[in-house]
Design an enzyme around this catalytic site. Structure first.
Site, mmCIF file in Angstrom:
data_model
loop_
_atom_site.group_PDB
_atom_site.id
_atom_site.type_symbol
_atom_site.label_atom_id
_atom_site.label_comp_id
_atom_site.label_asym_id
_atom_site.label_seq_id
_atom_site.Cartn_x
_atom_site.Cartn_y
_atom_site.Cartn_z
ATOM 1 N N LYS A 249 0.860 -1.190 0.000
ATOM 2 C CA LYS A 249 0.000 0.000 0.000
ATOM 3 C C LYS A 249 0.889 1.230 0.000
ATOM 4 O O LYS A 249 1.689 1.422 0.901
ATOM 5 C CB LYS A 249 -0.904 -0.003 1.235
ATOM 6 C CG LYS A 249 -1.625 1.329 1.496
ATOM 7 C CD LYS A 249 -2.522 1.279 2.736
ATOM 8 C CE LYS A 249 -3.086 2.666 3.089
ATOM 9 N NZ LYS A 249 -3.950 2.644 4.290
ATOM 10 N N ASP A 254 -2.639 10.276 3.471
ATOM 11 C CA ASP A 254 -4.020 9.856 3.697
ATOM 12 C C ASP A 254 -4.747 10.888 4.554
ATOM 13 O O ASP A 254 -4.649 10.862 5.780
ATOM 14 C CB ASP A 254 -4.036 8.477 4.374
ATOM 15 C CG ASP A 254 -5.454 7.964 4.604
ATOM 16 O OD1 ASP A 254 -6.395 8.546 4.025
ATOM 17 O OD2 ASP A 254 -5.607 6.975 5.358
ATOM 18 N N LYS A 261 -10.125 12.941 8.063
ATOM 19 C CA LYS A 261 -9.624 12.621 9.404
ATOM 20 C C LYS A 261 -9.591 13.887 10.259
ATOM 21 O O LYS A 261 -9.465 14.987 9.732
ATOM 22 C CB LYS A 261 -8.188 12.083 9.298
ATOM 23 C CG LYS A 261 -8.064 10.695 8.721
ATOM 24 C CD LYS A 261 -6.602 10.269 8.697
ATOM 25 C CE LYS A 261 -6.443 8.891 8.082
ATOM 26 N NZ LYS A 261 -7.016 7.805 8.878
ATOM 27 N N ASP A 272 1.692 6.597 5.333
ATOM 28 C CA ASP A 272 0.703 5.623 4.873
ATOM 29 C C ASP A 272 1.141 4.883 3.601
ATOM 30 O O ASP A 272 0.409 4.070 3.044
ATOM 31 C CB ASP A 272 -0.654 6.319 4.675
ATOM 32 C CG ASP A 272 -1.823 5.382 4.920
ATOM 33 O OD1 ASP A 272 -1.633 4.357 5.591
ATOM 34 O OD2 ASP A 272 -2.919 5.689 4.422
ATOM 35 N N ASP A 331 -12.111 6.893 3.933
ATOM 36 C CA ASP A 331 -10.876 6.720 4.701
ATOM 37 C C ASP A 331 -10.444 5.245 4.755
ATOM 38 O O ASP A 331 -9.334 4.942 5.170
ATOM 39 C CB ASP A 331 -11.073 7.277 6.121
ATOM 40 C CG ASP A 331 -9.762 7.530 6.841
ATOM 41 O OD1 ASP A 331 -8.702 7.483 6.182
ATOM 42 O OD2 ASP A 331 -9.803 7.771 8.059
ATOM 43 N N GLU A 333 -9.330 3.458 2.428
ATOM 44 C CA GLU A 333 -8.876 3.525 1.036
ATOM 45 C C GLU A 333 -7.811 2.489 0.703
ATOM 46 O O GLU A 333 -7.680 2.074 -0.439
ATOM 47 C CB GLU A 333 -8.342 4.936 0.728
ATOM 48 C CG GLU A 333 -6.880 5.207 1.130
ATOM 49 C CD GLU A 333 -6.624 5.146 2.622
ATOM 50 O OE1 GLU A 333 -7.602 5.238 3.393
ATOM 51 O OE2 GLU A 333 -5.458 4.984 3.036
ATOM 52 N N ARG A 335 -7.514 -0.666 1.329
ATOM 53 C CA ARG A 335 -8.017 -1.941 0.809
ATOM 54 C C ARG A 335 -8.477 -1.808 -0.646
ATOM 55 O O ARG A 335 -8.438 -2.774 -1.400
ATOM 56 C CB ARG A 335 -9.123 -2.459 1.736
ATOM 57 C CG ARG A 335 -10.309 -1.570 1.843
ATOM 58 C CD ARG A 335 -11.167 -1.887 3.071
ATOM 59 N NE ARG A 335 -10.579 -1.399 4.316
ATOM 60 C CZ ARG A 335 -11.116 -1.583 5.517
ATOM 61 N NH1 ARG A 335 -12.231 -2.284 5.656
ATOM 62 N NH2 ARG A 335 -10.541 -1.097 6.591
HETATM 63 N N1 BES Z 1 -4.029 4.662 6.975
HETATM 64 C C1 BES Z 1 -5.110 4.403 7.839
HETATM 65 C C2 BES Z 1 -4.769 3.448 8.968
HETATM 66 C C3 BES Z 1 -3.777 3.964 9.988
HETATM 67 C C4 BES Z 1 -4.214 4.542 11.160
HETATM 68 C C5 BES Z 1 -2.431 3.808 9.785
HETATM 69 C C6 BES Z 1 -3.296 5.002 12.097
HETATM 70 C C7 BES Z 1 -1.510 4.251 10.721
HETATM 71 C C8 BES Z 1 -1.958 4.839 11.877
HETATM 72 C C9 BES Z 1 -6.262 3.773 7.042
HETATM 73 O O1 BES Z 1 -6.373 4.176 5.721
HETATM 74 C C10 BES Z 1 -7.524 4.167 7.719
HETATM 75 O O2 BES Z 1 -7.830 5.323 7.711
HETATM 76 N N2 BES Z 1 -8.223 3.190 8.273
HETATM 77 C C11 BES Z 1 -9.448 3.432 8.937
HETATM 78 C C12 BES Z 1 -10.431 2.398 8.488
HETATM 79 C C13 BES Z 1 -11.842 2.673 8.924
HETATM 80 C C14 BES Z 1 -12.402 3.879 8.206
HETATM 81 C C15 BES Z 1 -12.673 1.459 8.630
HETATM 82 C C16 BES Z 1 -9.194 3.314 10.441
HETATM 83 O O3 BES Z 1 -8.430 2.438 10.853
HETATM 84 O O4 BES Z 1 -9.736 4.123 11.178
HETATM 85 ZN ZN ZN Z 2 -4.640 4.805 4.823
HETATM 86 MN MN MN Z 3 -7.501 5.962 5.515
#
Ligand code: BES
Ligand code: ZN
Ligand code: MN
Length: 484
Positions: A249, A254, A261, A272, A331, A333, A335
């Site tokens: 990824k 992000d 966010k 990210d 968010d 994204e 996947r």
């Molecule tokens: N890049 C983030 C995950 C992340 C969070 C990485 C903190 C490093 C530190 C990912 O794209 C994300 O935003 N995931 C969301 C998913 C949710 C919307 C289902 C999350 O984990 O909140």
């Molecule tokens: Zn992300």
């Molecule tokens: Mn995200």
């Protein structure tokens, strides 16, 4: 950036007295023979140090410093606690202790009685790293000489480990780099530069991705001024064997997109692209050590921004596989990016196995913190081999379950699936989502590295910031399972 040059030389007693930088010596219950010489030079200073409470509190690999010792030219003697039959992990830790303390004056390490000295060298190299974008460049550290019994043999044994440490630093640099500098285009350029090492590198642009049908990946990047790209890196060292595919990824930033966010901590989302950074680091390590394996690394480089053209919550996108995805939360994204790159990897390369890496979920940080990455997989043998490799390299990893029972959380009224499964088991539903894009019979591991990629405190082997987690374990996995 890598700060230190390490070399090996045969041990000479005179050199210990004359060295003007740091002199490193080893002891456990007693001084090792070379430490004893230093003890004589200093008229017993090392023995006295060993009688102190500070010494008895030290764990294997930790040390204490004697500044400006009488009887020597050195600015310090660094006495390190090392068990007689030190394991590679102890040696690496001792090396990291040395690497952390290095300065511009360099060091002479009295290591002639140390066996498996290459692990000591690896620890020094891993820790001697810094990243800064300041007007004044960080000062290069002085050279490190490991004084040993058989310098040439030590140099040969250490070479692949030092090359690998360099690859870890390459991966850390990518992760530490801010997003205005490491755009998708700049990231692709840095990967293209690895052609010099003998890697085949291709860059697919948005038109190519469009033709391939990667609508899920393109949807993530459509709100950004930086074009989405997929970079394919091939290392062909294994004849006509089916390759291992590594998929990363690479979200260079992000914001969350329209599902934006909160401001606090958003600056960390420059990391990210950590999964892509690890894939790049592994490919670099394989090329540097001329691995006897076929490995293809693919990274999906995109930026997730809110914009008039950005995708919205509720949009339905069609993946390259053909399955449709209802984007409930922009968010989630990563996947979407991985779904298309993983499908392309299998479609084109028919890999013997596939490993994907992603800073995918905040939930994995809640579960495992910053000590261990989440490991998911459909093949117990491959998972076991990876966990063993990670154990050997000291990179924390812990297996979490997959189970079709979690699929219910991904059901969509209007599409084949939703891109989020709600709060419960957030890392597992993300993995279940990815598994839909794994062809039957392809052994697959998903590594959720959100907690281990960037750490806001110093660790044993890295200063605060990017860790390069996973580069060494995957390099080891290639050695043990994919040809060498
Ligand atoms: N890049 C983030 C995950 C992340 C969070 C990485 C903190 C490093 C530190 C990912 O794209 C994300 O935003 N995931 C969301 C998913 C949710 C919307 C289902 C999350 O984990 O909140
Ligand atoms: Zn992300
Ligand atoms: Mn995200």
């Amino acid at each position: 950036m890598t700060l230190v040059h390490i070399d090996f030389a045969s041990a000479e007693a005179d050199a210990l007295a004359r060295h003007t930088g740091r002199v490193v010596a080893f002891a456990d219950e007693s001084l090792d023979p070379w430490a004893r010489r230093i003890d004589r030079l200093t008229r017993g200073a090392l023995k006295r140090a060993m009688d102190s409470e500070a010494w008895s509190d030290l764990k294997p690999g930790e040390g204490l410093e004697l500044a400006f010792p009488a009887g020597m030219a050195a600015r310090a003697v660094h006495l390190i606690r090392l068990p007689r039959n030190a394991k590679p992990a102890d040696l690496r830790k001792a090396g990291a202790t040395i690497g952390r303390a290095l300065d511009t004056a360099g060091a002479l390490v009295a290591a002639a009685s140390v066996r498996k000295i290459e692990h000591l060298a690896e620890g020094i190299a891993l820790r001697a790293y810094a990243f800064a974008r300041k007007a004044e460049a960080p000062k290069a550290l002085g050279d490190v000489t490991l004084a040993c019994k058989a310098a040439e043999a030590a140099r040969t044994a250490a070479a692949p480990l030092l090359a690998r440490a360099d690859a870890v630093h390459f991966s850390r640099d990518l992760v530490n780099e801010p997003a205005n500098i490491l755009t998708t285009v700049e990231f692709a350029k840095r990967l293209e530069a690895m052609r010099d090492l003998g890697l085949e590198v291709e860059v697919l642009d948005e038109a190519d991705l469009h033709k391939l049908g990667m609508q899920a990946l393109l949807a993530v990047g459509q709100g950004s001024e930086s074009p989405s790209q997929v970079v394919v890196m091939q290392w062909k060292g294994g004849g006509d064997a089916a390759p291992l595919a590594l998929v990363g990824k690479g979200v260079v930033f992000d914001t969350g997109g329209i599902s934006i966010k909160p401001a606090a901590g958003m600056e960390d989302m420059t990391m990210d692209m950590g999964g892509a950074g690890v894939v790049a680091g592994v490919m670099r390590a394989l090329a540097a050590r001329k691995a006897k394996a076929n490995v293809v690394g693919l990274v999906g480089l995109v930026e997730n921004m809110p914009d008039g053209r950005a995708q919205r919550p509720g949009d339905v996108v069609t993946s390259m596989k053909g399955d449709t995805i209802e984007v409930i939360n922009t968010d989630a994204e990563g996947r979407l990016v991985l779904a298309d790159v993983m499908w392309y990897a299998q479609d084109r390369f028919k890999p013997a196995a596939m490993v994907d890496l992603a800073t995918l979920t905040g939930a994995v940080i809640i579960g495992l913190g910053h000590e261990k990455a989440g490991v998911f997989g459909n093949d117990d043998g491959l998972c076991a081999d990876f966990l063993k490799a990670a154990e050997d390299t000291g990179e924390g990893a812990w297996r979490l379950p997959l189970d079709p029972a979690y699929d219910a959380q991904l059901k969509s009224r209007i599409a084949d699936m939703k891109n989020v499964g709600g709060r419960p088991a957030g890392s597992i539903t993300a993995a279940q989502f990815l598994q839909r894009f794994v062809k039957p019979d392809v052994p697959w591991i998903h590594l959720d590295i959100a907690g281990v990629t960037l750490i806001d405190k110093e660790t044993a082997f890295a200063p605060k910031g990017a860790t390069g987690w996973g580069v060494r374990a995957l390099d080891t996995l290639v050695r043990t399972r994919f040809g060498g």
